[in-house]
Design an enzyme around this catalytic site. Sequence first.
Site, PDB file in Angstrom:
ATOM      1  N   HIS A  19       0.849  -1.219  -0.110  1.00 56.44           N
ATOM      2  CA  HIS A  19      -0.123   0.131  -0.092  1.00 56.44           C
ATOM      3  C   HIS A  19       0.913   1.310  -0.286  1.00 56.44           C
ATOM      4  O   HIS A  19       1.510   1.674   1.194  1.00 56.44           O
ATOM      5  CB  HIS A  19      -1.045  -0.055   1.315  1.00 56.44           C
ATOM      6  CG  HIS A  19      -1.971   1.103   1.280  1.00 56.44           C
ATOM      7  ND1 HIS A  19      -3.159   0.774   1.320  1.00 56.44           N
ATOM      8  CD2 HIS A  19      -1.611   2.400   1.170  1.00 56.44           C
ATOM      9  CE1 HIS A  19      -4.007   2.201   1.370  1.00 56.44           C
ATOM     10  NE2 HIS A  19      -2.855   3.086   1.305  1.00 56.44           N
ATOM     11  N   HIS A  21       1.451   5.372  -1.569  1.00 60.13           N
ATOM     12  CA  HIS A  21       1.128   6.550  -2.581  1.00 60.13           C
ATOM     13  C   HIS A  21       2.489   7.316  -3.069  1.00 60.13           C
ATOM     14  O   HIS A  21       3.091   7.809  -2.166  1.00 60.13           O
ATOM     15  CB  HIS A  21       0.200   7.534  -1.635  1.00 60.13           C
ATOM     16  CG  HIS A  21      -1.048   7.069  -1.012  1.00 60.13           C
ATOM     17  ND1 HIS A  21      -2.138   7.190  -1.644  1.00 60.13           N
ATOM     18  CD2 HIS A  21      -1.030   6.463   0.199  1.00 60.13           C
ATOM     19  CE1 HIS A  21      -3.220   6.448  -0.893  1.00 60.13           C
ATOM     20  NE2 HIS A  21      -2.675   6.094   0.167  1.00 60.13           N
ATOM     21  N   LEU A  22       2.598   7.076  -4.544  1.00 61.63           N
ATOM     22  CA  LEU A  22       3.836   7.540  -4.868  1.00 61.63           C
ATOM     23  C   LEU A  22       3.735   8.945  -5.523  1.00 61.63           C
ATOM     24  O   LEU A  22       4.643   9.818  -5.820  1.00 61.63           O
ATOM     25  CB  LEU A  22       4.414   6.603  -6.038  1.00 61.63           C
ATOM     26  CG  LEU A  22       5.116   5.466  -5.526  1.00 61.63           C
ATOM     27  CD1 LEU A  22       5.378   4.508  -6.752  1.00 61.63           C
ATOM     28  CD2 LEU A  22       6.041   5.436  -4.642  1.00 61.63           C
ATOM     29  N   ARG A  23       2.274   9.492  -5.497  1.00 61.83           N
ATOM     30  CA  ARG A  23       2.117  10.706  -6.169  1.00 61.83           C
ATOM     31  C   ARG A  23       2.563  10.809  -7.599  1.00 61.83           C
ATOM     32  O   ARG A  23       2.697   9.645  -8.126  1.00 61.83           O
ATOM     33  CB  ARG A  23       2.578  11.699  -5.369  1.00 61.83           C
ATOM     34  CG  ARG A  23       2.265  11.680  -3.808  1.00 61.83           C
ATOM     35  CD  ARG A  23       0.757  11.611  -3.586  1.00 61.83           C
ATOM     36  NE  ARG A  23       0.547  11.827  -2.098  1.00 61.83           N
ATOM     37  CZ  ARG A  23      -0.309  11.145  -1.389  1.00 61.83           C
ATOM     38  NH1 ARG A  23      -1.325  10.632  -1.986  1.00 61.83           N
ATOM     39  NH2 ARG A  23      -0.547  11.878  -0.220  1.00 61.83           N
ATOM     40  N   LYS A 105      -9.114  -0.329  -6.339  1.00 61.16           N
ATOM     41  CA  LYS A 105      -9.414   0.213  -4.918  1.00 61.16           C
ATOM     42  C   LYS A 105     -10.831   1.047  -4.965  1.00 61.16           C
ATOM     43  O   LYS A 105     -11.306   1.712  -5.634  1.00 61.16           O
ATOM     44  CB  LYS A 105      -8.197   1.414  -4.871  1.00 61.16           C
ATOM     45  CG  LYS A 105      -8.261   2.189  -3.590  1.00 61.16           C
ATOM     46  CD  LYS A 105      -7.852   1.330  -2.346  1.00 61.16           C
ATOM     47  CE  LYS A 105      -8.037   1.961  -1.041  1.00 61.16           C
ATOM     48  NZ  LYS A 105      -6.617   2.574  -0.386  1.00 61.16           N
ATOM     49  N   HIS A 142     -10.550   1.294   1.512  1.00 60.57           N
ATOM     50  CA  HIS A 142     -10.377   2.056   2.356  1.00 60.57           C
ATOM     51  C   HIS A 142     -11.678   1.951   3.413  1.00 60.57           C
ATOM     52  O   HIS A 142     -12.635   2.606   3.124  1.00 60.57           O
ATOM     53  CB  HIS A 142     -10.390   3.613   1.796  1.00 60.57           C
ATOM     54  CG  HIS A 142      -9.797   4.697   2.789  1.00 60.57           C
ATOM     55  ND1 HIS A 142      -8.595   5.209   3.323  1.00 60.57           N
ATOM     56  CD2 HIS A 142     -10.940   4.847   3.944  1.00 60.57           C
ATOM     57  CE1 HIS A 142      -8.766   5.743   4.270  1.00 60.57           C
ATOM     58  NE2 HIS A 142      -9.981   5.907   4.816  1.00 60.57           N
ATOM     59  N   HIS A 180      -4.994  -0.597   5.748  1.00 63.35           N
ATOM     60  CA  HIS A 180      -4.286   0.201   6.845  1.00 63.35           C
ATOM     61  C   HIS A 180      -5.306   0.072   8.158  1.00 63.35           C
ATOM     62  O   HIS A 180      -6.023   0.918   8.510  1.00 63.35           O
ATOM     63  CB  HIS A 180      -4.157   1.538   6.641  1.00 63.35           C
ATOM     64  CG  HIS A 180      -4.991   2.266   5.703  1.00 63.35           C
ATOM     65  ND1 HIS A 180      -6.448   2.367   5.774  1.00 63.35           N
ATOM     66  CD2 HIS A 180      -4.552   2.985   4.542  1.00 63.35           C
ATOM     67  CE1 HIS A 180      -6.988   3.103   4.934  1.00 63.35           C
ATOM     68  NE2 HIS A 180      -5.907   3.464   3.836  1.00 63.35           N
ATOM     69  N   ASP A 253       1.516   2.570   3.698  1.00 63.49           N
ATOM     70  CA  ASP A 253       0.501   3.877   3.587  1.00 63.49           C
ATOM     71  C   ASP A 253       1.375   4.796   3.629  1.00 63.49           C
ATOM     72  O   ASP A 253       0.900   6.141   4.008  1.00 63.49           O
ATOM     73  CB  ASP A 253      -0.594   3.866   4.284  1.00 63.49           C
ATOM     74  CG  ASP A 253      -1.926   4.734   4.139  1.00 63.49           C
ATOM     75  OD1 ASP A 253      -1.752   5.283   2.764  1.00 63.49           O
ATOM     76  OD2 ASP A 253      -2.519   5.355   5.112  1.00 63.49           O
ATOM     77  N   HIS A 257       2.852  14.511   1.757  1.00 63.69           N
ATOM     78  CA  HIS A 257       2.381  15.904   1.477  1.00 63.69           C
ATOM     79  C   HIS A 257       3.089  16.797   1.679  1.00 63.69           C
ATOM     80  O   HIS A 257       4.076  16.799   2.512  1.00 63.69           O
ATOM     81  CB  HIS A 257       1.052  16.017   2.190  1.00 63.69           C
ATOM     82  CG  HIS A 257       0.105  15.152   1.972  1.00 63.69           C
ATOM     83  ND1 HIS A 257      -0.975  15.465   1.055  1.00 63.69           N
ATOM     84  CD2 HIS A 257      -0.453  14.087   2.606  1.00 63.69           C
ATOM     85  CE1 HIS A 257      -1.850  14.347   1.051  1.00 63.69           C
ATOM     86  NE2 HIS A 257      -1.651  13.671   1.989  1.00 63.69           N
ATOM     87  N   ALA A 269      -4.678  14.737   5.302  1.00 61.67           N
ATOM     88  CA  ALA A 269      -4.150  13.514   6.346  1.00 61.67           C
ATOM     89  C   ALA A 269      -3.137  12.662   5.083  1.00 61.67           C
ATOM     90  O   ALA A 269      -3.260  12.891   4.153  1.00 61.67           O
ATOM     91  CB  ALA A 269      -5.343  12.544   6.236  1.00 61.67           C
TER      92      ALA A 269
HETATM   93  C1  NCD Z   1      -3.811   9.135   2.211  1.00 65.69           C
HETATM   94  C2  NCD Z   1      -3.327  10.015   0.930  1.00 65.69           C
HETATM   95  O1  NCD Z   1      -2.681  10.898   1.226  1.00 65.69           O
HETATM   96  O2  NCD Z   1      -3.496   9.784  -0.185  1.00 65.69           O
HETATM   97  N1  NCD Z   1      -3.664   9.732   3.269  1.00 65.69           N
HETATM   98  C3  NCD Z   1      -3.773   8.946   4.557  1.00 65.69           C
HETATM   99  O3  NCD Z   1      -4.132   9.621   5.504  1.00 65.69           O
HETATM  100  N2  NCD Z   1      -3.535   7.791   4.530  1.00 65.69           N
HETATM  101  C4  NCD Z   1      -4.907   8.498   1.640  1.00 65.69           C
HETATM  102  C5  NCD Z   1      -5.389   7.160   2.331  1.00 65.69           C
HETATM  103  O4  NCD Z   1      -4.870   6.278   2.101  1.00 65.69           O
HETATM  104  O5  NCD Z   1      -6.391   7.262   3.275  1.00 65.69           O
HETATM  105 ZN    ZN Z   2      -3.429   4.948   1.799  1.00 65.04          ZN
END
Ligand code: NCD
Ligand code: ZN
Length: 349
Positions: A19, A21-23, A105, A142, A180, A253, A257, A269
């Site tokens: 899991h 997030h690479l953006r 997802k 999620h 998560h 996860d 940011h 978040a």
């Molecule tokens: C994730 C995100 O920033 O993309 N944020 C997070 O708090 N985990 C999205 C997610 O997995 O809920």
């Molecule tokens: Zn996530």
Amino acid sequence: MTMPSAIDTITIRRPDDWHVHLRDGAMLAAVLPFTAAQFARAIIMPNLTPPITTIEAARAYRERILAALPPGANFQPLMTCYLTDHTDPDEIAQGYAEGVWVAAKLYPAGATTNAHHGVTDLANIGGVLARMERIGMHLLIHGESTDPEVDIFDRESVFIERTLIGLLRAHPGLRIVLEHITTEGAADFVRAHANQCAATITPHHLLINRTSLFQGGLRPHLYCLPVAKRERHRLALRRAATSGDACFFLGTDTAPHPAGAKEAACGCAGCFVAPTALACYAQVFDEENALANLEKFASLNGPAWYGLPPNEARVTLRRATSRQPAEIALGDERVVIFRGDEPLAWSLS
Ligand code: NCD
Ligand code: ZN
């Protein structure tokens, strides 16, 4: 918490991160090396702006990830499709058959960062879920209720009661990963439905509880969704992760940011945990006297769940203090690292 064991090095098969997030763009280039240095494969979350909802978009995003890899990196991105109210079952099945994505997802609409295009009502994707069930494609969830009346700390348990139980019944052949997880109830639920359900567990949910969010003042960099819960839940997650049970596996996860978006009147978040992830997991397993189960959680249970071979390469973790920087630069901005600038008891050699 028990005393750390006497083991000082541990060699395990190279782990995967189920899991991530690479953006995209500059952020992708800045964060990808940390994930690729530790993990052989990763499930890539599709919550970009706009989200990855088509075969074409997933292919192009995969190419951008591969192009951003540091030279010599050995890393395979496993793509996912972002479900919306309008997802076409044929597109889902075709992308799966062509090997473009490995899973879809489900973000309940508005549940988290970039989830506003998510699914407003499961009834809207009944055909998609039935098709996924038929072709054996995994659904990643999620798992939080989006009912504004529901207390934020109860959103995971309410999602399980109101949505997940019915979903499992309606689609008994659908394989589901509850992403998560943050509560004792979720861990118990997954264990009880392990034939159909698995769960990822993050490093931060093993290390912090909801009080940590307010330790000496508001800590925006510890805020993620689902939000950290009470201490008893953290302890239950530790038991689940370190149990070796096949239904629990590693998913960081990591959700970077820019600091300015988190240190704000309405901070977003997500914790950027990639740089310290493996060291954090090793510390937890060590504290729980469960280093013998680290390989199951990090390197075996995930591939087995997805029907993939485990990695052949091995990595060694050592009990040796290491430290990551407090933050990384991102143009004029910065991204703060979870447990950055703190001594970490374990390092990857
Ligand atoms: C994730 C995100 O920033 O993309 N944020 C997070 O708090 N985990 C999205 C997610 O997995 O809920
Ligand atoms: Zn996530």
